[in-house]
Design an enzyme around this catalytic site. Structure first.
Site, PDB file in Angstrom:
ATOM      1  N   HIS A 120      27.783  36.150  42.573  1.00 45.69           N
ATOM      2  CA  HIS A 120      28.487  37.249  43.218  1.00 45.69           C
ATOM      3  C   HIS A 120      29.424  36.701  44.298  1.00 45.69           C
ATOM      4  O   HIS A 120      29.411  35.507  44.608  1.00 45.69           O
ATOM      5  CB  HIS A 120      27.491  38.231  43.819  1.00 45.69           C
ATOM      6  CG  HIS A 120      26.672  38.948  42.786  1.00 45.69           C
ATOM      7  ND1 HIS A 120      27.120  40.057  42.111  1.00 45.69           N
ATOM      8  CD2 HIS A 120      25.425  38.703  42.304  1.00 45.69           C
ATOM      9  CE1 HIS A 120      26.194  40.475  41.266  1.00 45.69           C
ATOM     10  NE2 HIS A 120      25.156  39.668  41.353  1.00 45.69           N
TER      11      HIS A 120
ATOM     12  N   ARG B 243      33.143  33.561  41.699  1.00 44.05           N
ATOM     13  CA  ARG B 243      32.671  34.932  41.548  1.00 44.05           C
ATOM     14  C   ARG B 243      32.893  35.375  40.110  1.00 44.05           C
ATOM     15  O   ARG B 243      33.866  34.978  39.469  1.00 44.05           O
ATOM     16  CB  ARG B 243      33.417  35.881  42.480  1.00 44.05           C
ATOM     17  CG  ARG B 243      32.806  37.280  42.478  1.00 44.05           C
ATOM     18  CD  ARG B 243      33.704  38.338  43.070  1.00 44.05           C
ATOM     19  NE  ARG B 243      33.038  39.637  43.018  1.00 44.05           N
ATOM     20  CZ  ARG B 243      33.642  40.785  43.289  1.00 44.05           C
ATOM     21  NH1 ARG B 243      34.918  40.808  43.617  1.00 44.05           N
ATOM     22  NH2 ARG B 243      32.976  41.918  43.228  1.00 44.05           N
ATOM     23  N   HIS B 244      32.011  36.230  39.607  1.00 44.45           N
ATOM     24  CA  HIS B 244      32.106  36.716  38.231  1.00 44.45           C
ATOM     25  C   HIS B 244      33.398  37.505  38.007  1.00 44.45           C
ATOM     26  O   HIS B 244      34.082  37.915  38.954  1.00 44.45           O
ATOM     27  CB  HIS B 244      30.906  37.607  37.900  1.00 44.45           C
ATOM     28  CG  HIS B 244      30.767  38.784  38.837  1.00 44.45           C
ATOM     29  ND1 HIS B 244      31.601  39.871  38.805  1.00 44.45           N
ATOM     30  CD2 HIS B 244      29.897  39.015  39.853  1.00 44.45           C
ATOM     31  CE1 HIS B 244      31.254  40.739  39.728  1.00 44.45           C
ATOM     32  NE2 HIS B 244      30.221  40.233  40.395  1.00 44.45           N
TER      33      HIS B 244
END
Length: 592
Positions: free
Chosen positions: A519, A365-366
């Protein structure tokens, strides 16, 4: 409390005079605690000492449910001890390390003797008497060795208790249920079906073979002392998730919980609408209070971690039917983090696997985004009247890349915060100059969650190139950006991710690591197709992905020998840190 309830407790107190209860209850009454709350505290702490009950009452002084007549739930388990337990605990650790957590890891090794049942606080000591009576009547007939037979299916692995010894154990459970009904006025349902000791339950199908190999290393003839143990739990939180607190936290607002390492928090996944990202609403087991807490200060705990152990009845020790080495194992403390050496075949297999270069996929995930910290109005906070970007807080990035429509293009495409950039640099592989970024809109998150009814506005490849990102201009995505459907269905979304991952894996080399950054939803929808698992239920999916922190990651390895992918430990350590709220010096001066 109502007058009738007060009279009831008074009658119970008089009835129990001359028994063991007054020795624990009297000191609490002498401290000024009402009888009903004193009995509640004794039940909640296992009726061990008056001091423990007193500490519980002091911690729960602000518990809004303290006066509620809610009893504990109880259950009776037959638990192994000694060398057999050591081997079972080794299996618990190794199965979790190699095959991830399954339902069996929620509870200690045991054989269930009855379903959970309720018992009023003032009658709990009669359960202890029921346990003793049933144990005394069964002691001579209890089998000198409990024969265990390994059984395996696609979703279950465990030992079944064989024939006549199982009948004797079931008779003991029935005796306890009968005595509990007579003495404590409880309705207890004894186990009358196949008695079993579960090793693994509801695991991934591709882990079955590994789990079976680990289970065969357990010799069920190991020396064992079987103990019937009575446990209780708070019936209000049966369907809640249990979190264990890792770090101390002092509330910054009145609606937040005080956290101390080792605390347990009960969280209802269906009641989190009021919580912002990164936070949850929970109830502290230590205090009974409800409030907000930062989720990254906790970790998932096992279901039984909050259970209270009350009384035990130990049956005879079985003879040691295995090798002398078991004597050495029994001298180790239960739960020792250093497991015994594995069998030669298992060690050789692991060594062989370690030498094989495997293709793998790391889904991340970012990092932290500005809108997660500064809210939906973040763009207004950093925009001048003439539409230019400025930095109102150090956690805003130093600058923003140029976009075709200016700063407005970032409204639904927020950049990383300064902390998010720092997080990413801590975890990155320093590949930004070595490999090119391939932009794949097909793994973009569920468009139903996106604002508006148009295609998401992302940076173009030309804009990324101008911003000095090492982006590939030759990559042909599985789903071009224009093909994404606004407010798509959940089925369309998971299908899109599955097709995209199939193309990504098929076009990459047969060894090495494929890094996928997206995401939080990508950790689920980009790994399940590789693992051969069906999509999650939509509601479960929505609850799961909201708990993924910044830089949360899943790592899948391809097992070419068995023709499947497996979920294993990521090659990068987790990054945990606390929140840091905004500070206004003017308020500080005015406050003083």
């Amino acid at each position: 409390m109502a007058a009738g309830e007060t009279q009831l407790y008074a009658k119970v107190f008089n009835k129990l005079k001359g028994r063991s209860t007054p020795s624990l209850l009297d000191p609490l009454l002498g401290m000024g605690f009402p009888a009903h709350t004193a009995l509640k505290a004794l039940a909640a702490t296992g009726r061990k000492t008056a001091e423990e009950a007193s500490n519980w009452l002091h911690c729960h002084c602000n518990d809004p449910s303290l006066d509620d007549p809610i009893p504990q739930e109880y259950a009776l388990f037959l638990c192994p001890t000694g060398p057999l337990l050591d081997k079972l605990q080794d299996f618990w650790r190794e199965s979790r390390r190699q095959c991830a957590k399954n339902r069996a890891h929620e509870v200690f090794p045991h054989i269930t003797l009855c379903d959970f049942f309720t018992c009023e606080d003032q009658k709990v000591e009669y359960l202890y008497e029921a346990l003793k009576r049933a144990g005394d009547r069964t002691l001579r007939a209890f089998p000198s060795a409990v024969p265990l037979v390994l059984h395996s299916s696609i979703s279950y692995l465990g030992f079944f208790v064989d024939d006549s010894p199982a009948d004797i154990i079931r008779e003991f459970a029935v005796m306890f249920a009968t005595e509990a009904s007579v003495l404590a006025d409880c309705t207890v349902k004894p186990c009358t079906k196949q008695l079993h000791l579960t090793l693994a339950h509801k695991f991934y199908p591709h882990h079955q073979r590994t789990l079976e190999q680990l289970a065969r290393a357990i010799n069920p003839s190991h020396s064992c002392q079987w103990t019937a143990t009575l446990y209780s739990r708070d019936m209000r939180f049966v369907h809640y998730q249990t979190l264990r607190v890792l770090f101390q936290y002092k509330p910054q607002n009145v609606d937040e919980l005080t956290l101390s390492p080792g605390d347990y928090i009960f969280v209802d996944p269906t009641q989190q609408e009021e919580a912002s990202e990164g936070w949850v609403i929970g109830i502290s087991q230590r205090t009974g209070c409800r409030g907000f807490l930062p989720e990254n200060y906790t970790e998932r705990a096992s279901e039984c971690d909050t259970w209270v152990r009350h009384r035990t009845y130990t049956f005879s020790v079985t003879p040691d039917l295995s090798s002398r080495k078991d004597g050495e194992a029994s001298s180790r403390r239960n739960g020792d983090p250093n497991p015994p050496s594995s069998s030669r075949s298992l060690s050789s297999l692991q060594s062989l696997q370690a030498t094989i270069v495997r293709r793998s996929v790391l889904v991340v995930r970012h990092g932290e985004r500005v809108d997660q910290i500064f809210g939906k109005s973040w763009l207004q906070q950093c925009t001048t009247p003439d539409g230019r970007y400025y930095r109102p807080d150090l956690n805003f990035p130093r600058s923003l890349p140029k976009r075709s429509r200016g700063i407005k293009d970032f409204e639904n495409d927020p950049p990383l915060s300064s902390c998010g950039i720092f997080q990413s640099r801590m975890a990155e592989f320093k590949l930004e100059k070595k490999v090119k970024i391939r932009v794949e809109p097909g793994i973009f998150e569920w468009t139903k969650w996106e604002a508006g009814k148009t295609t998401p506005t992302l940076m173009t490849l030309e804009e990324m190139k101008e911003a000095d990102f090492n982006v590939s201009l030759d990559y042909r995505p599985a789903f071009p950006l224009a093909s994404l459907l606004p407010a798509e269905s959940y089925d369309d979304y998971v299908h899109r991710c599955a097709v995209s991952m199939e193309q990504i894996v098929s076009t990459c080399p047969q060894d090495g690591v494929i890094l996928v950054v997206g995401h939080s939803s990508a950790l689920d929808t980009c790994t399940r197709p590789l693992l051969g698992l069906p999509p999650r239920d939509c509601a479960d999916f929505a609850q799961l992905v909201r708990k993924v922190p910044s830089l949360g990651m899943c790592f899948c390895e391809e097992n070419k020998e068995e023709g499947k992918w497996e979920l294993v430990n990521p090659p990068v350590k987790t990054l945990t840190h606390g929140s840091n709220s905004a500070f206004n010096w003017r308020n500080w001066i005015q406050g003083n």
